[in-house]
Design a protein around this motif. Sequence first.
Motif, PDB file in Angstrom:
ATOM      1  N   PRO A  19     -28.242  47.948  60.926  1.00 51.02           N
ATOM      2  CA  PRO A  19     -29.433  47.885  61.780  1.00 51.02           C
ATOM      3  C   PRO A  19     -29.161  47.950  63.278  1.00 51.02           C
ATOM      4  O   PRO A  19     -30.079  48.235  64.047  1.00 51.02           O
ATOM      5  CB  PRO A  19     -30.048  46.538  61.407  1.00 51.02           C
ATOM      6  CG  PRO A  19     -28.937  45.740  60.805  1.00 51.02           C
ATOM      7  CD  PRO A  19     -28.021  46.717  60.154  1.00 51.02           C
ATOM      8  N   GLY A  88     -28.675  52.265  59.898  1.00 52.74           N
ATOM      9  CA  GLY A  88     -28.978  51.691  58.582  1.00 52.74           C
ATOM     10  C   GLY A  88     -28.033  52.237  57.536  1.00 52.74           C
ATOM     11  O   GLY A  88     -26.809  52.199  57.696  1.00 52.74           O
ATOM     12  N   VAL A  92     -30.487  56.706  53.238  1.00 54.09           N
ATOM     13  CA  VAL A  92     -31.902  56.311  53.231  1.00 54.09           C
ATOM     14  C   VAL A  92     -32.550  56.892  54.487  1.00 54.09           C
ATOM     15  O   VAL A  92     -32.348  56.377  55.591  1.00 54.09           O
ATOM     16  CB  VAL A  92     -32.047  54.771  53.217  1.00 54.09           C
ATOM     17  CG1 VAL A  92     -33.517  54.367  53.203  1.00 54.09           C
ATOM     18  CG2 VAL A  92     -31.315  54.174  52.024  1.00 54.09           C
ATOM     19  N   GLY A  94     -31.654  59.275  56.130  1.00 58.18           N
ATOM     20  CA  GLY A  94     -30.554  59.483  57.082  1.00 58.18           C
ATOM     21  C   GLY A  94     -29.909  60.841  56.889  1.00 58.18           C
ATOM     22  O   GLY A  94     -30.508  61.765  56.324  1.00 58.18           O
ATOM     23  N   THR A 119     -29.562  48.786  55.145  1.00 53.30           N
ATOM     24  CA  THR A 119     -30.757  49.557  55.500  1.00 53.30           C
ATOM     25  C   THR A 119     -31.838  48.643  56.095  1.00 53.30           C
ATOM     26  O   THR A 119     -31.821  47.420  55.897  1.00 53.30           O
ATOM     27  CB  THR A 119     -31.261  50.330  54.265  1.00 53.30           C
ATOM     28  OG1 THR A 119     -32.286  51.239  54.669  1.00 53.30           O
ATOM     29  CG2 THR A 119     -31.805  49.422  53.182  1.00 53.30           C
ATOM     30  N   ALA A 120     -32.788  49.273  56.798  1.00 52.69           N
ATOM     31  CA  ALA A 120     -33.822  48.498  57.504  1.00 52.69           C
ATOM     32  C   ALA A 120     -34.600  47.573  56.570  1.00 52.69           C
ATOM     33  O   ALA A 120     -34.996  46.479  56.981  1.00 52.69           O
ATOM     34  CB  ALA A 120     -34.781  49.459  58.207  1.00 52.69           C
ATOM     35  N   LEU A 167     -42.502  49.773  54.486  1.00 49.89           N
ATOM     36  CA  LEU A 167     -42.881  51.006  55.188  1.00 49.89           C
ATOM     37  C   LEU A 167     -41.876  51.300  56.292  1.00 49.89           C
ATOM     38  O   LEU A 167     -41.699  50.496  57.212  1.00 49.89           O
ATOM     39  CB  LEU A 167     -44.281  50.867  55.803  1.00 49.89           C
ATOM     40  CG  LEU A 167     -45.419  50.535  54.830  1.00 49.89           C
ATOM     41  CD1 LEU A 167     -46.723  50.328  55.609  1.00 49.89           C
ATOM     42  CD2 LEU A 167     -45.580  51.651  53.793  1.00 49.89           C
ATOM     43  N   TYR A 168     -41.200  52.448  56.177  1.00 52.96           N
ATOM     44  CA  TYR A 168     -40.329  52.950  57.249  1.00 52.96           C
ATOM     45  C   TYR A 168     -41.160  53.923  58.088  1.00 52.96           C
ATOM     46  O   TYR A 168     -42.160  54.461  57.630  1.00 52.96           O
ATOM     47  CB  TYR A 168     -39.141  53.724  56.673  1.00 52.96           C
ATOM     48  CG  TYR A 168     -38.002  52.896  56.105  1.00 52.96           C
ATOM     49  CD1 TYR A 168     -38.204  51.988  55.093  1.00 52.96           C
ATOM     50  CD2 TYR A 168     -36.701  53.061  56.585  1.00 52.96           C
ATOM     51  CE1 TYR A 168     -37.145  51.258  54.552  1.00 52.96           C
ATOM     52  CE2 TYR A 168     -35.638  52.339  56.051  1.00 52.96           C
ATOM     53  CZ  TYR A 168     -35.867  51.438  55.037  1.00 52.96           C
ATOM     54  OH  TYR A 168     -34.819  50.735  54.508  1.00 52.96           O
ATOM     55  N   PRO A 170     -43.321  53.557  60.452  1.00 51.57           N
ATOM     56  CA  PRO A 170     -44.740  53.234  60.262  1.00 51.57           C
ATOM     57  C   PRO A 170     -45.662  53.849  61.311  1.00 51.57           C
ATOM     58  O   PRO A 170     -46.844  54.005  61.057  1.00 51.57           O
ATOM     59  CB  PRO A 170     -44.768  51.705  60.364  1.00 51.57           C
ATOM     60  CG  PRO A 170     -43.585  51.357  61.202  1.00 51.57           C
ATOM     61  CD  PRO A 170     -42.538  52.380  60.875  1.00 51.57           C
ATOM     62  N   LYS A 200     -39.749  44.249  64.173  1.00 52.44           N
ATOM     63  CA  LYS A 200     -39.356  45.287  65.134  1.00 52.44           C
ATOM     64  C   LYS A 200     -37.915  45.017  65.551  1.00 52.44           C
ATOM     65  O   LYS A 200     -37.555  43.863  65.816  1.00 52.44           O
ATOM     66  CB  LYS A 200     -40.297  45.146  66.344  1.00 52.44           C
ATOM     67  CG  LYS A 200     -40.319  46.317  67.279  1.00 52.44           C
ATOM     68  CD  LYS A 200     -41.105  45.968  68.539  1.00 52.44           C
ATOM     69  CE  LYS A 200     -42.354  46.720  68.705  1.00 52.44           C
ATOM     70  NZ  LYS A 200     -43.030  46.586  69.971  1.00 52.44           N
ATOM     71  N   ASN A 201     -37.091  46.018  65.598  1.00 50.08           N
ATOM     72  CA  ASN A 201     -35.695  45.873  66.025  1.00 50.08           C
ATOM     73  C   ASN A 201     -34.965  44.757  65.282  1.00 50.08           C
ATOM     74  O   ASN A 201     -34.335  43.891  65.894  1.00 50.08           O
ATOM     75  CB  ASN A 201     -35.614  45.629  67.532  1.00 50.08           C
ATOM     76  CG  ASN A 201     -36.027  46.853  68.320  1.00 50.08           C
ATOM     77  OD1 ASN A 201     -35.600  47.961  68.025  1.00 50.08           O
ATOM     78  ND2 ASN A 201     -36.896  46.661  69.301  1.00 50.08           N
ATOM     79  N   ALA A 202     -35.038  44.780  63.966  1.00 51.62           N
ATOM     80  CA  ALA A 202     -34.364  43.755  63.161  1.00 51.62           C
ATOM     81  C   ALA A 202     -32.869  43.720  63.476  1.00 51.62           C
ATOM     82  O   ALA A 202     -32.216  44.768  63.532  1.00 51.62           O
ATOM     83  CB  ALA A 202     -34.550  44.075  61.675  1.00 51.62           C
ATOM     84  N   ARG A 204     -31.109  43.397  66.033  1.00 51.79           N
ATOM     85  CA  ARG A 204     -30.565  44.027  67.244  1.00 51.79           C
ATOM     86  C   ARG A 204     -31.412  43.575  68.433  1.00 51.79           C
ATOM     87  O   ARG A 204     -32.413  42.867  68.249  1.00 51.79           O
ATOM     88  CB  ARG A 204     -30.511  45.543  67.110  1.00 51.79           C
ATOM     89  CG  ARG A 204     -31.851  46.210  67.010  1.00 51.79           C
ATOM     90  CD  ARG A 204     -31.699  47.709  66.778  1.00 51.79           C
ATOM     91  NE  ARG A 204     -32.994  48.342  66.661  1.00 51.79           N
ATOM     92  CZ  ARG A 204     -33.246  49.394  65.891  1.00 51.79           C
ATOM     93  NH1 ARG A 204     -32.295  49.934  65.170  1.00 51.79           N
ATOM     94  NH2 ARG A 204     -34.452  49.926  65.844  1.00 51.79           N
ATOM     95  N   SER A 228     -40.067  49.681  64.185  1.00 56.22           N
ATOM     96  CA  SER A 228     -40.529  48.599  63.308  1.00 56.22           C
ATOM     97  C   SER A 228     -40.428  48.994  61.847  1.00 56.22           C
ATOM     98  O   SER A 228     -40.591  50.164  61.491  1.00 56.22           O
ATOM     99  CB  SER A 228     -42.013  48.291  63.569  1.00 56.22           C
ATOM    100  OG  SER A 228     -42.279  48.146  64.933  1.00 56.22           O
TER     101      SER A 228
HETATM  102  N1  SAH Z   1     -31.361  55.276  57.762  1.00 59.03           N
HETATM  103  C1  SAH Z   1     -32.190  54.226  58.343  1.00 59.03           C
HETATM  104  C2  SAH Z   1     -33.657  54.604  58.382  1.00 59.03           C
HETATM  105  C3  SAH Z   1     -33.969  55.747  59.326  1.00 59.03           C
HETATM  106  S1  SAH Z   1     -35.701  56.099  59.391  1.00 59.03           S
HETATM  107  C4  SAH Z   1     -31.986  52.937  57.529  1.00 59.03           C
HETATM  108  O1  SAH Z   1     -31.398  52.982  56.443  1.00 59.03           O
HETATM  109  O2  SAH Z   1     -32.390  51.875  58.004  1.00 59.03           O
HETATM  110  C5  SAH Z   1     -36.136  55.247  60.873  1.00 59.03           C
HETATM  111  C6  SAH Z   1     -36.975  54.023  60.558  1.00 59.03           C
HETATM  112  O3  SAH Z   1     -36.136  52.994  60.051  1.00 59.03           O
HETATM  113  C7  SAH Z   1     -37.657  53.392  61.758  1.00 59.03           C
HETATM  114  O4  SAH Z   1     -38.877  54.049  62.064  1.00 59.03           O
HETATM  115  C8  SAH Z   1     -37.898  51.980  61.264  1.00 59.03           C
HETATM  116  O5  SAH Z   1     -39.018  51.963  60.384  1.00 59.03           O
HETATM  117  C9  SAH Z   1     -36.662  51.737  60.416  1.00 59.03           C
HETATM  118  N2  SAH Z   1     -35.603  50.979  61.134  1.00 59.03           N
HETATM  119  C10 SAH Z   1     -34.333  51.378  61.314  1.00 59.03           C
HETATM  120  N3  SAH Z   1     -33.610  50.410  61.930  1.00 59.03           N
HETATM  121  C11 SAH Z   1     -34.450  49.358  62.114  1.00 59.03           C
HETATM  122  C12 SAH Z   1     -34.307  48.057  62.683  1.00 59.03           C
HETATM  123  N4  SAH Z   1     -33.130  47.624  63.176  1.00 59.03           N
HETATM  124  N5  SAH Z   1     -35.392  47.245  62.712  1.00 59.03           N
HETATM  125  C13 SAH Z   1     -36.573  47.649  62.202  1.00 59.03           C
HETATM  126  N6  SAH Z   1     -36.758  48.860  61.652  1.00 59.03           N
HETATM  127  C14 SAH Z   1     -35.721  49.707  61.611  1.00 59.03           C
END
Ligand code: SAH
Length: 261
Positions: A19, A88, A92, A94, A119-120, A167-168, A170, A200-202, A204, A228
């Motif tokens: 993340p 992430g 996924v 990516g 992953t997120a 939801l990615y 979003p 949001k910004n999990a 980090r 988010s």
């Molecule tokens: N490959 C990444 C996802 C990429 S798609 C993974 O596995 O996490 C991008 C989306 O991932 C963002 O719009 C958000 O919804 C999510 N995302 C990625 N990192 C994040 C984080 N640190 N905090 C919150 N959402 C995150």
Amino acid sequence: MPSHAEEPRGGLTIVGLGPGRREYMTARALKAIAAAEYVIGNASYLEPLGPLLAGKNVIRSSMGKEVERAQQAIDLARSHAVAIVSGGDAGVYGMASIVLEVLENSGAAVDVEVIPGVTAANAAASRVGSPLSGDFAVISLSDLLTPLEVIEQRLDAVFSVGIPVVLYNPKSRGRPHNFALAVSHARKYLAASTPVAIVKNALRDGEEIIITTLGEAEKCEGTVDMHSTVIIGGSESRIWRRGENVKGIITPRGYHRKYVY
Ligand code: SAH
């Protein structure tokens, strides 16, 4: 004459960086980056790597250039150690799939390894308790590569079975209404009291967490952005409290049906 062993040995790692914060990277990911001569990725993913990139050839690329980036990575990997990085997990939403597809079509004999990352969904869930304890689904609201009507069909399918949904992507400037749209689909199947987490910004810098309900979620639309991840609880999810404080969401696995505790 240099011996064969001293010649640069090519190979490609597709690395999930987790993340954001370094301590959430896997040891294998750190090792792959340390071993790489070339590191390729989005500027926003490369920046947190800081000193890990010292002395390396760094290729910063931008969103929308994924196919070119994959081709470049494969060309370089014929004779150099290359790490192509994604936030992430690289598998996924990516870079992993496009790199493997381009590699398959190129017929290049390049060693490849996919290295998993947090992953997120997992990062966000860990910040709000245990919302994803059993079956759950993950849906991206980005319609760049998937038509919106397909996304809507998938939303209906997963909400209708009452499992938590992550939801990615979003919301973004290009698609400001997709979050509200997803909430309206959820409301067809789930009670207004269903818990919702916006993370949001999990794990980090700039982390922000909101725990709300499906009935109130639209009021939080302003907070939701492309950084988010949103977790919409399932039919068994509930708010997790400690004393008076709302801490997050628990989706019970079902132990209460078998044990007394
Ligand atoms: N490959 C990444 C996802 C990429 S798609 C993974 O596995 O996490 C991008 C989306 O991932 C963002 O719009 C958000 O919804 C999510 N995302 C990625 N990192 C994040 C984080 N640190 N905090 C919150 N959402 C995150």
